[in-house]
Design a protein around this motif. Structure first.
Motif, PDB file in Angstrom:
ATOM      1  N   LEU A  79      13.593   7.887   0.982  1.00 58.15           N
ATOM      2  CA  LEU A  79      12.225   8.736   0.542  1.00 58.15           C
ATOM      3  C   LEU A  79      11.534   8.166   0.297  1.00 58.15           C
ATOM      4  CD1 LEU A  79      14.690  11.648  -0.258  1.00 58.15           C
ATOM      5  CD2 LEU A  79      13.243  11.617   2.473  1.00 58.15           C
ATOM      6  N   TRP A  80      11.836   7.042  -0.915  1.00 55.34           N
ATOM      7  CA  TRP A  80       9.833   6.651  -1.293  1.00 55.34           C
ATOM      8  C   TRP A  80       9.066   5.955  -0.515  1.00 55.34           C
ATOM      9  CZ3 TRP A  80       8.562   1.786  -2.327  1.00 55.34           C
ATOM     10  CH2 TRP A  80       7.520   1.569  -3.487  1.00 55.34           C
ATOM     11  N   MET A  81      10.002   4.828   0.484  1.00 50.41           N
ATOM     12  CA  MET A  81       9.576   4.287   1.378  1.00 50.41           C
ATOM     13  C   MET A  81       8.302   4.924   1.919  1.00 50.41           C
ATOM     14  SD  MET A  81       8.665   1.181   1.810  1.00 50.41           S
ATOM     15  CE  MET A  81       9.672   0.155   0.959  1.00 50.41           C
ATOM     16  N   GLN A  82       8.990   6.296   2.177  1.00 47.95           N
ATOM     17  CA  GLN A  82       7.899   6.942   3.619  1.00 47.95           C
ATOM     18  C   GLN A  82       7.104   7.461   2.761  1.00 47.95           C
ATOM     19  OE1 GLN A  82      10.444  10.305   4.831  1.00 47.95           O
ATOM     20  NE2 GLN A  82      12.029   9.398   4.978  1.00 47.95           N
ATOM     21  N   GLY A  83       6.832   7.710   1.587  1.00 54.70           N
ATOM     22  CA  GLY A  83       5.654   7.804   0.702  1.00 54.70           C
ATOM     23  C   GLY A  83       5.154   6.651   0.280  1.00 54.70           C
ATOM     24  N   PHE A  84       5.622   6.064   0.242  1.00 54.07           N
ATOM     25  CA  PHE A  84       4.172   4.467  -0.451  1.00 54.07           C
ATOM     26  C   PHE A  84       4.618   4.360   0.745  1.00 54.07           C
ATOM     27  CE2 PHE A  84       4.281   0.115  -0.124  1.00 54.07           C
ATOM     28  CZ  PHE A  84       3.511   0.059  -2.436  1.00 54.07           C
ATOM     29  N   ILE A  85       4.545   4.032   2.223  1.00 54.49           N
ATOM     30  CA  ILE A  85       3.993   3.285   3.355  1.00 54.49           C
ATOM     31  C   ILE A  85       3.264   4.492   4.116  1.00 54.49           C
ATOM     32  CG2 ILE A  85       4.629   3.217   6.274  1.00 54.49           C
ATOM     33  CD1 ILE A  85       6.691   1.940   5.422  1.00 54.49           C
TER      34      ILE A  85
ATOM     35  N   SER B 182      11.014  11.701  -4.766  1.00 55.88           N
ATOM     36  CA  SER B 182      10.973  10.219  -4.529  1.00 55.88           C
ATOM     37  C   SER B 182       9.743   9.386  -3.494  1.00 55.88           C
ATOM     38  CB  SER B 182      12.472  10.277  -4.180  1.00 55.88           C
ATOM     39  OG  SER B 182      13.423  10.057  -4.852  1.00 55.88           O
ATOM     40  N   THR B 183       9.858  10.845  -2.867  1.00 55.96           N
ATOM     41  CA  THR B 183       8.735  10.490  -2.024  1.00 55.96           C
ATOM     42  C   THR B 183       6.830  10.755  -2.537  1.00 55.96           C
ATOM     43  OG1 THR B 183       9.747  11.493  -0.244  1.00 55.96           O
ATOM     44  CG2 THR B 183       6.948  11.444   0.213  1.00 55.96           C
TER      45      THR B 183
ATOM     46  N   SER C  32       2.952   5.802  -6.293  1.00 62.86           N
ATOM     47  CA  SER C  32       3.128   3.591  -6.599  1.00 62.86           C
ATOM     48  C   SER C  32       1.958   2.882  -6.019  1.00 62.86           C
ATOM     49  CB  SER C  32       4.767   3.786  -6.033  1.00 62.86           C
ATOM     50  OG  SER C  32       5.195   4.378  -6.917  1.00 62.86           O
ATOM     51  N   ALA C  33       1.788   3.486  -4.487  1.00 57.54           N
ATOM     52  CA  ALA C  33       1.118   3.290  -3.871  1.00 57.54           C
ATOM     53  C   ALA C  33      -0.755   3.534  -3.773  1.00 57.54           C
ATOM     54  CB  ALA C  33       1.257   4.046  -1.692  1.00 57.54           C
TER      55      ALA C  33
ATOM     56  N   GLN D 278      -3.163   0.364  -5.163  1.00 56.57           N
ATOM     57  CA  GLN D 278      -5.052   0.683  -4.980  1.00 56.57           C
ATOM     58  C   GLN D 278      -5.970   0.415  -5.819  1.00 56.57           C
ATOM     59  OE1 GLN D 278      -3.716   4.573  -2.171  1.00 56.57           O
ATOM     60  NE2 GLN D 278      -3.428   2.436  -0.216  1.00 56.57           N
ATOM     61  N   MET D 279      -5.778   1.229  -7.258  1.00 49.75           N
ATOM     62  CA  MET D 279      -5.936   1.693  -7.732  1.00 49.75           C
ATOM     63  C   MET D 279      -6.758   0.263  -9.049  1.00 49.75           C
ATOM     64  SD  MET D 279      -5.477   5.147  -9.835  1.00 49.75           S
ATOM     65  CE  MET D 279      -5.069   6.959  -9.148  1.00 49.75           C
TER      66      MET D 279
END
Length: 209
Positions: free
Chosen positions: A113-119, A41-42, A48-49, A53-54
């Motif tokens: 966990l997803w939000m951690q990776g996104f941020i 999920s991370t 996703s981010a 950005q792309m």
């Protein structure tokens, strides 16, 4: 886009990904603490981010991001502070004789966990500028822009996902073989990785100002 140009692009991206960055360190941390399956999920948050950005780069927003110094600084330092807070919390909760350690890990949601990776990825908005500088090197003006852009973007996402999964698998394999006090030390190391990731982000911010 020819196969030769695509191959050169792949080689370039491999070279760029050869050194672990904040996202890779975060993946190591979460995989060691929560296992590979949940830490994916991370990776999904990070990718996703990257996708956004792309897209921003493709839409010609790189110049706007680069010119918005105040917004850039706010996003950057908010991400740094968030990572440091997560790292400190993980270190403080890593107690070998505390039964709540296991419960805490189970209670971490996939969304968290997803939000951690996104941020972590979004905290480096200059990645938009990076993609805007990288992609034109492999795009031909003689062919339609968006199909070429899509190939480059999908290739990058797949390669980045494989790298993150490899880091996560390694960390998860190591963590699964340690118990008790050793397990707590793995979590402390994971928290330290998260803090290091934040420091790397802050150094990048200072260096590019």
């Amino acid at each position: 886009m020819t196969l030769e140009i695509w191959t050169i692009y792949v080689a370039t991206v491999l070279a760029l990904m050869s050194t672990p960055g904040p996202s890779q360190l975060l993946m190591l941390s979460n995989s060691g603490a929560h296992g590979l399956r949940r830490s994916l999920s991370t990776a999904a948050g990070d990718l996703s981010a990257n996708s956004l950005q792309m897209l921003a780069a493709g839409l010609g927003l790189a110049a706007i991001i680069a010119a918005s110094g105040a917004a850039l600084a706010i996003i950057k330092w908010a991400g740094v502070a968030y990572l440091i807070w997560l790292g400190i919390r993980m270190i403080r909760r890593a107690k070998p004789n505390d039964p709540k350690v296991g419960d805490t890990k189970r209670n971490v949601s996939l969304g968290n966990l997803w939000m951690q990776g996104f941020i972590t990825s979004a905290a480096n908005p200059k990645a938009v500028v990076f993609f805007a500088a990288l992609f034109p090197q492999f795009i031909s003006a003689d062919h339609a822009f968006w199909p070429q852009f899509l190939i480059l973007s999908v290739t990058y996402i797949i390669m980045d996902g494989l790298f993150l999964s490899a880091y996560g698998a390694g960390a998860s394999w190591i963590a699964a073989r340690f118990k008790g006090a050793a397990k707590a030390w793995i979590e402390r190391i994971g928290g330290s990785f998260m803090i290091v990731a934040a420091i790397l982000l802050s150094f990048r911010s200072i260096a590019r100002q």
